[in-house]
Design an enzyme around this catalytic site. Structure first.
Site, PDB file in Angstrom:
ATOM      1  N   CYS A   1       0.585  38.138  24.199  1.00 45.02           N
ATOM      2  CA  CYS A   1       1.012  39.627  24.406  1.00 45.02           C
ATOM      3  C   CYS A   1       2.051  40.080  23.598  1.00 45.02           C
ATOM      4  O   CYS A   1       3.093  39.192  23.634  1.00 45.02           O
ATOM      5  CB  CYS A   1       1.623  39.516  25.831  1.00 45.02           C
ATOM      6  SG  CYS A   1       2.458  40.858  26.418  1.00 45.02           S
TER       7      CYS A   1
ATOM      8  N   ALA B   1      66.009  38.976   0.332  1.00 46.74           N
ATOM      9  CA  ALA B   1      66.089  40.462   0.914  1.00 46.74           C
ATOM     10  C   ALA B   1      65.059  40.719   1.904  1.00 46.74           C
ATOM     11  O   ALA B   1      65.635  41.362   3.082  1.00 46.74           O
ATOM     12  CB  ALA B   1      66.167  41.371  -0.232  1.00 46.74           C
ATOM     13  N   TYR B   2      63.889  40.541   1.872  1.00 48.09           N
ATOM     14  CA  TYR B   2      62.984  40.781   3.000  1.00 48.09           C
ATOM     15  C   TYR B   2      63.187  39.922   4.113  1.00 48.09           C
ATOM     16  O   TYR B   2      63.240  40.415   5.364  1.00 48.09           O
ATOM     17  CB  TYR B   2      61.505  40.489   2.250  1.00 48.09           C
ATOM     18  CG  TYR B   2      60.534  40.658   3.360  1.00 48.09           C
ATOM     19  CD1 TYR B   2      59.883  39.292   4.221  1.00 48.09           C
ATOM     20  CD2 TYR B   2      59.886  41.887   3.608  1.00 48.09           C
ATOM     21  CE1 TYR B   2      59.204  39.449   4.855  1.00 48.09           C
ATOM     22  CE2 TYR B   2      58.625  41.823   4.632  1.00 48.09           C
ATOM     23  CZ  TYR B   2      58.325  40.720   5.408  1.00 48.09           C
ATOM     24  OH  TYR B   2      57.274  40.913   6.242  1.00 48.09           O
ATOM     25  N   ASP B   3      63.347  38.537   3.895  1.00 49.66           N
ATOM     26  CA  ASP B   3      63.906  37.664   4.984  1.00 49.66           C
ATOM     27  C   ASP B   3      65.086  38.348   5.900  1.00 49.66           C
ATOM     28  O   ASP B   3      65.207  38.041   7.044  1.00 49.66           O
ATOM     29  CB  ASP B   3      64.034  36.383   4.627  1.00 49.66           C
ATOM     30  CG  ASP B   3      62.758  35.773   4.297  1.00 49.66           C
ATOM     31  OD1 ASP B   3      62.870  34.382   3.427  1.00 49.66           O
ATOM     32  OD2 ASP B   3      61.827  36.179   4.655  1.00 49.66           O
TER      33      ASP B   3
ATOM     34  N   GLU C   1      44.831  42.132  35.681  1.00 48.97           N
ATOM     35  CA  GLU C   1      43.855  43.245  35.385  1.00 48.97           C
ATOM     36  C   GLU C   1      44.672  44.176  34.824  1.00 48.97           C
ATOM     37  O   GLU C   1      45.396  44.883  35.290  1.00 48.97           O
ATOM     38  CB  GLU C   1      43.222  43.502  36.539  1.00 48.97           C
ATOM     39  CG  GLU C   1      41.786  43.862  36.519  1.00 48.97           C
ATOM     40  CD  GLU C   1      40.684  43.117  36.244  1.00 48.97           C
ATOM     41  OE1 GLU C   1      41.097  41.715  36.227  1.00 48.97           O
ATOM     42  OE2 GLU C   1      39.567  43.384  36.306  1.00 48.97           O
TER      43      GLU C   1
ATOM     44  N   LEU D   1      34.151  34.919  38.556  1.00 45.99           N
ATOM     45  CA  LEU D   1      33.938  34.414  40.115  1.00 45.99           C
ATOM     46  C   LEU D   1      32.704  34.668  40.686  1.00 45.99           C
ATOM     47  O   LEU D   1      31.700  35.526  40.162  1.00 45.99           O
ATOM     48  CB  LEU D   1      34.855  35.450  41.037  1.00 45.99           C
ATOM     49  CG  LEU D   1      36.290  35.312  40.664  1.00 45.99           C
ATOM     50  CD1 LEU D   1      36.742  36.535  41.518  1.00 45.99           C
ATOM     51  CD2 LEU D   1      37.108  34.086  41.187  1.00 45.99           C
TER      52      LEU D   1
ATOM     53  N   CYS E   1       1.734  39.043  33.169  1.00 44.34           N
ATOM     54  CA  CYS E   1       0.528  39.411  32.188  1.00 44.34           C
ATOM     55  C   CYS E   1       0.094  38.074  31.812  1.00 44.34           C
ATOM     56  O   CYS E   1       0.610  37.065  31.511  1.00 44.34           O
ATOM     57  CB  CYS E   1       0.979  40.181  30.932  1.00 44.34           C
ATOM     58  SG  CYS E   1       0.312  40.114  29.671  1.00 44.34           S
TER      59      CYS E   1
ATOM     60  N   LYS F   1      39.742  43.080  44.835  1.00 44.42           N
ATOM     61  CA  LYS F   1      39.397  42.786  43.475  1.00 44.42           C
ATOM     62  C   LYS F   1      39.344  44.170  42.607  1.00 44.42           C
ATOM     63  O   LYS F   1      38.896  44.938  43.082  1.00 44.42           O
ATOM     64  CB  LYS F   1      37.875  42.263  43.507  1.00 44.42           C
ATOM     65  CG  LYS F   1      37.321  41.854  42.220  1.00 44.42           C
ATOM     66  CD  LYS F   1      35.988  41.282  42.373  1.00 44.42           C
ATOM     67  CE  LYS F   1      35.523  40.693  41.348  1.00 44.42           C
ATOM     68  NZ  LYS F   1      35.277  41.699  40.163  1.00 44.42           N
TER      69      LYS F   1
HETATM   70  S1  IVH Z   1      41.005  35.622  39.897  1.00 47.65           S
HETATM   71  C1  IVH Z   1      39.441  31.817  37.677  1.00 47.65           C
HETATM   72  N1  IVH Z   1      41.489  37.789  41.239  1.00 47.65           N
HETATM   73  O1  IVH Z   1      37.248  39.660  38.561  1.00 47.65           O
HETATM   74  C2  IVH Z   1      39.169  33.008  38.579  1.00 47.65           C
HETATM   75  N2  IVH Z   1      40.069  38.166  39.513  1.00 47.65           N
HETATM   76  O2  IVH Z   1      34.516  38.765  38.655  1.00 47.65           O
HETATM   77  C3  IVH Z   1      40.042  34.255  38.022  1.00 47.65           C
HETATM   78  N3  IVH Z   1      39.422  40.436  39.261  1.00 47.65           N
HETATM   79  O3  IVH Z   1      37.314  38.079  35.372  1.00 47.65           O
HETATM   80  C4  IVH Z   1      39.919  35.317  38.712  1.00 47.65           C
HETATM   81  N4  IVH Z   1      40.904  41.333  40.639  1.00 47.65           N
HETATM   82  O4  IVH Z   1      38.645  40.105  35.678  1.00 47.65           O
HETATM   83  C5  IVH Z   1      40.750  37.248  40.449  1.00 47.65           C
HETATM   84  N5  IVH Z   1      42.605  39.510  42.527  1.00 47.65           N
HETATM   85  C6  IVH Z   1      41.693  39.017  41.532  1.00 47.65           C
HETATM   86  C7  IVH Z   1      40.965  40.004  40.580  1.00 47.65           C
HETATM   87  C8  IVH Z   1      40.038  39.296  39.761  1.00 47.65           C
HETATM   88  C9  IVH Z   1      39.827  41.378  39.654  1.00 47.65           C
HETATM   89  C10 IVH Z   1      38.438  40.310  37.975  1.00 47.65           C
HETATM   90  C11 IVH Z   1      38.860  39.233  36.977  1.00 47.65           C
HETATM   91  C12 IVH Z   1      37.701  38.374  36.844  1.00 47.65           C
HETATM   92  C13 IVH Z   1      36.551  39.079  37.540  1.00 47.65           C
HETATM   93  C14 IVH Z   1      35.622  37.934  38.106  1.00 47.65           C
END
Ligand code: IVH
Length: 713
Positions: free
Chosen positions: A445, A46-48, A186, A94, A439, A129
């Site tokens: 230390c 019945a659950y399925d 993102e 990056l 130091c 970015k």
């Molecule tokens: S490409 C393999 N494109 O920036 C590389 N990253 O500093 C994949 N980010 O972890 C990343 N805008 O969270 C890419 N247009 C964009 C981005 C972007 C924001 C962030 C992302 C990444 C971080 C790296």
């Protein structure tokens, strides 16, 4: 007739919606009865049937799928927190460029790696970015099945149910899509939604967020998706993870396909033909930045052709084919109240400015690093000055300059201390050519000891849950731990020698002490690369630790080679070339990324008796696992072999060949010896080829090498 009794094909849209709500609640109730109370009310069949009806309605009305749909749950939800998800393909970061020169270097580097001439045109895609949280979205047969946060890049948290509340997220892709497809992007909150959210939070007496990024993170990581649903989150996509088939030949083409499938892509992205076009776009976006309704912190440039991206590959955690060009940091003016000296794990003294708290681009800043004595002198920073501070991305705030006409008359120059602030008050030393003051107390230390211990248990090292900075400091102050090995004796010695039991100490109870001991036990087995990194040898970061682990394979082999190298170096302190020092030392320097300065630090570490004692004590308490060559190398004929490249290669540059060989688990050396397995000979090869012939080492042509590496077909 009730909607409940109608066959799926007869349901109207409104009835389907009603039914999905009923089924979600009904199935959740039966799940709880079954999993949590062990008291099921209905038969499995019945659950399925309920689940099947739910799925059938969702098939017919995919846009009505609910965030709390049973399809997102397998069994009971975890009692607290999010389930962990291992990324099929790691999520990387990056590299950064901060100015035009860095950008030009990057483009030149890419071309050099590809063996292209400087004037050959190479297309890049430039896109903003986004300052949000990266996310991995998994689709199977065009259906969204799971979403996870980046986490540490290898493993994130399952936030599927929260992501379903995002309007920008397609639950079903438009048009044909690969069987398995992971899209990355993102998650962010707009500035206006952020301001409205903070107003609401303030009125309700709730938590106020420092910036849109924090608000987005806090909202996505809500355990109750109903709360996430009230926090408008948005999404831009720009990358991929696992893909069961190729979907484009260029990054630009990939963005177009994303858009066709129904994802939002950033409207400011552009294709650029050369560095000047890249810079022009950068400045255009920078000018628009303040007017955009979302935070961005730079422009990302990516090589457009995906076949070239594949050739370029990755270095450590970032792709060679992309770079983030950061915008200049945001600035503010405030008062520098006092300069404090911090002692790091290697004894470096770092001056820190204590500031009158000031808001810099949405974040309250109260401290800033002053780097070192020279920086303070160069900028002539004094206690009581009015200063300009800046914050660049996540980087620690910095003091840019002093506002000189605000300096009160008679303000004395700052004297960098000549004694360490630690209880030993040892002398401060500065080695020739070094900017840092240290130091001289070295291992005695107490400040350094604590910092070393903090590094030892940190996330990328032993990662002991519940043992952070605060706890390490307290344990040290109570005399419970002095060296790393003491951590593993904590439980055994707990309460011995008249010591108060941990559970009776401030901040600890029976349960938390028990949990800590368990977390420590769990780390008695550790990978070689984490172990090496944890030792905190100067200059040996995570990437080098991994390289050393893979190259030497076991703790035993690594240690004996390093001791050998250290004694060679001790006997030849003046030698300026690795070969002049000795065999073990030269082999260490032969690893890519290890230069003489790093090798010297490793030797210095192994020359110190105290460090050898620490190693011995740890060995007696731990199991350090042998390192395995990377997965891709598992069945490669060159895994574990030592190669030497010589002469000019035709199809790839030397650095590409080297990267490729290392990815296959081979070691690439600079000179030919009896330990060399293969010498790959390009055009105009000279003495190395002769030496190989003399020693009877196997010589390969470039073509033969390519076949071995699986490049040629
Ligand atoms: S490409 C393999 N494109 O920036 C590389 N990253 O500093 C994949 N980010 O972890 C990343 N805008 O969270 C890419 N247009 C964009 C981005 C972007 C924001 C962030 C992302 C990444 C971080 C790296």
């Amino acid at each position: 007739m009730n909607a409940q009794d109608k066959p799926v094909e007869d349901l109207s849209r409104a009835e389907a919606e009603e039914e999905l709500a009923r089924l979600a609640a009904e199935i959740a109730r039966h799940d709880a009865l079954y999993y949590q109370q062990d008291a099921p009310e209905i038969s499995d069949a019945a659950y399925d049937a309920l689940r099947q009806r739910n799925m059938a309605i969702e098939e017919a009305f995919p846009d009505l799928i609910r965030p709390d749909s049973p399809r997102w749950r397998v069994g009971a939800a975890p009692a607290s927190g999010f389930a962990k998800v291992r990324h099929a393909v790691p999520m990387l970061s990056l590299d950064n460029a901060f100015d035009e020169e860095n950008l030009r270097d990057f483009v030149a580097r890419v071309k050099r790696f590809l063996s292209w001439s400087d004037d050959e045109p190479l297309l890049f895609v430039a896109e903003p970015k986004i300052d949000g949280l990266s996310i991995n979205l998994r689709y199977e047969q065009g259906r969204f099945v799971r979403g996870a946060t980046r986490g540490d890049g290898r493993e994130g948290e399952d936030v599927t149910r929260n992501l379903l509340t995002l309007k920008d997220l397609p639950k079903q892709l438009k048009g044909a899509a690969p069987e398995v497809m992971e899209v990355r992007g993102e998650v962010y909150m707009t500035k206006s939604d952020f301001a409205a959210l903070n107003r609401r939070q303030e009125e309700a007496g709730g938590k106020v967020f420092a910036n849109p990024r924090n608000a987005a993170a806090g909202s996505l990581r809500q355990l109750d998706p109903a709360i996430t649903a009230q926090r408008p989150l948005r999404l831009f996509t720009y990358s991929w993870g696992e893909l069961s088939e190729n979907v484009a030949d260029t990054h630009w083409g990939f963005l177009e396909r994303l858009s066709d499938w129904g994802f939002s892509i950033n409207p400011l992205a552009e294709r650029c033909e050369d560095v000047d076009a890249m810079l022009a776009l950068y400045h255009r976006v920078e000018a628009e930045r303040a007017a955009l309704d979302y935070d961005i912190d730079g422009v990302v440039y990516k090589v457009d052709r995906l076949d070239l991206q594949a050739r370029l590959g990755f270095v450590s955690r970032a792709p060679r084919w992309a770079i983030a060009h950061k915008f200049p940091a945001e600035r503010a003016i405030t008062q520098l109240e006092k300069i404090d000296i911090q002692v790091g794990r290697t004894g470096a003294l770092t001056p820190v400015a204590h500031l009158t708290p000031v808001n810099v681009g949405g974040v309250v800043v109260a401290r800033a690093t002053l780097h070192n004595a020279d920086e303070i002198r160069r900028k002539d920073i004094r206690e009581g000055d009015t200063v300009v501070v800046q914050r660049a991305g996540d980087v620690i705030p910095q003091v840019v300059e002093v506002v000189l006409d605000k300096r009160p008359e008679g303000t004395p120059e700052y004297d960098f201390p000549t004694r360490c602030p630690c209880p030993l008050q040892t002398e401060v030393v500065r080695h020739e050519g070094e900017a840092v003051s240290r130091c001289s107390g070295e291992l005695a230390c107490p400040y350094q000891q604590v910092e070393k211990l903090i590094h030892f248990v940190s996330r990328d090292a032993f990662d002991i849950e519940g043992l952070g900075e605060k706890q390490v400091q307290a344990f040290f102050d109570w005399g419970l731990i002095r060296t790393p090995a003491d951590i593993f004796d904590l439980q055994e010695k707990d309460g011995a020698d008249g010591l108060t039991r941990l559970k009776n100490r401030p901040g600890w109870g029976a349960r938390s002490a028990e949990k800590l001991f368990e977390a420590i036990e769990a780390r008695r087995r550790i990978s070689l690369e984490r172990f090496i990194f944890a030792l905190g040898i100067r200059q040996v970061g995570q990437a080098t630790a991994l390289l050393l682990a893979r190259s030497y394979g076991s703790l035993e082999r690594w240690q004996s080679a390093m001791k050998q190298a250290a004694s060679e170096r001790h006997a030849a302190p003046q030698a300026r070339k690795p070969e002049e020092v000795g065999q073990a030392y030269a082999e260490l320097c032969d690893l890519s990324g290890v230069g003489m300065s790093m090798a010297d630090e490793i030797c210095a570490f192994f020359h110190e008796r105290h460090n050898l004692e620490v190693l011995e004590q740890l060995e007696a308490r731990l199991t350090v696992e042998d390192a395995v060559a990377p997965v891709t190398a598992a069945d490669s004929p060159v895994a574990g072999k030592t190669l030497v490249f010589t002469g000019t290669l035709e199809t790839m540059s030397r650095s590409e060949a080297k990267a490729r060989a290392e990815a296959l688990g081979a070691k690439v050396a600079g000179s030919v010896s009896k330990k060399t397995d293969y010498v790959i000979v390009g055009a105009d090869a000279g003495s190395k080829a002769r030496k190989a012939a003399e020693l009877g080492v196997t010589i390969l042509s470039e073509e033969e090498w390519r076949q071995m590496a699986g490049e040629a077909r």
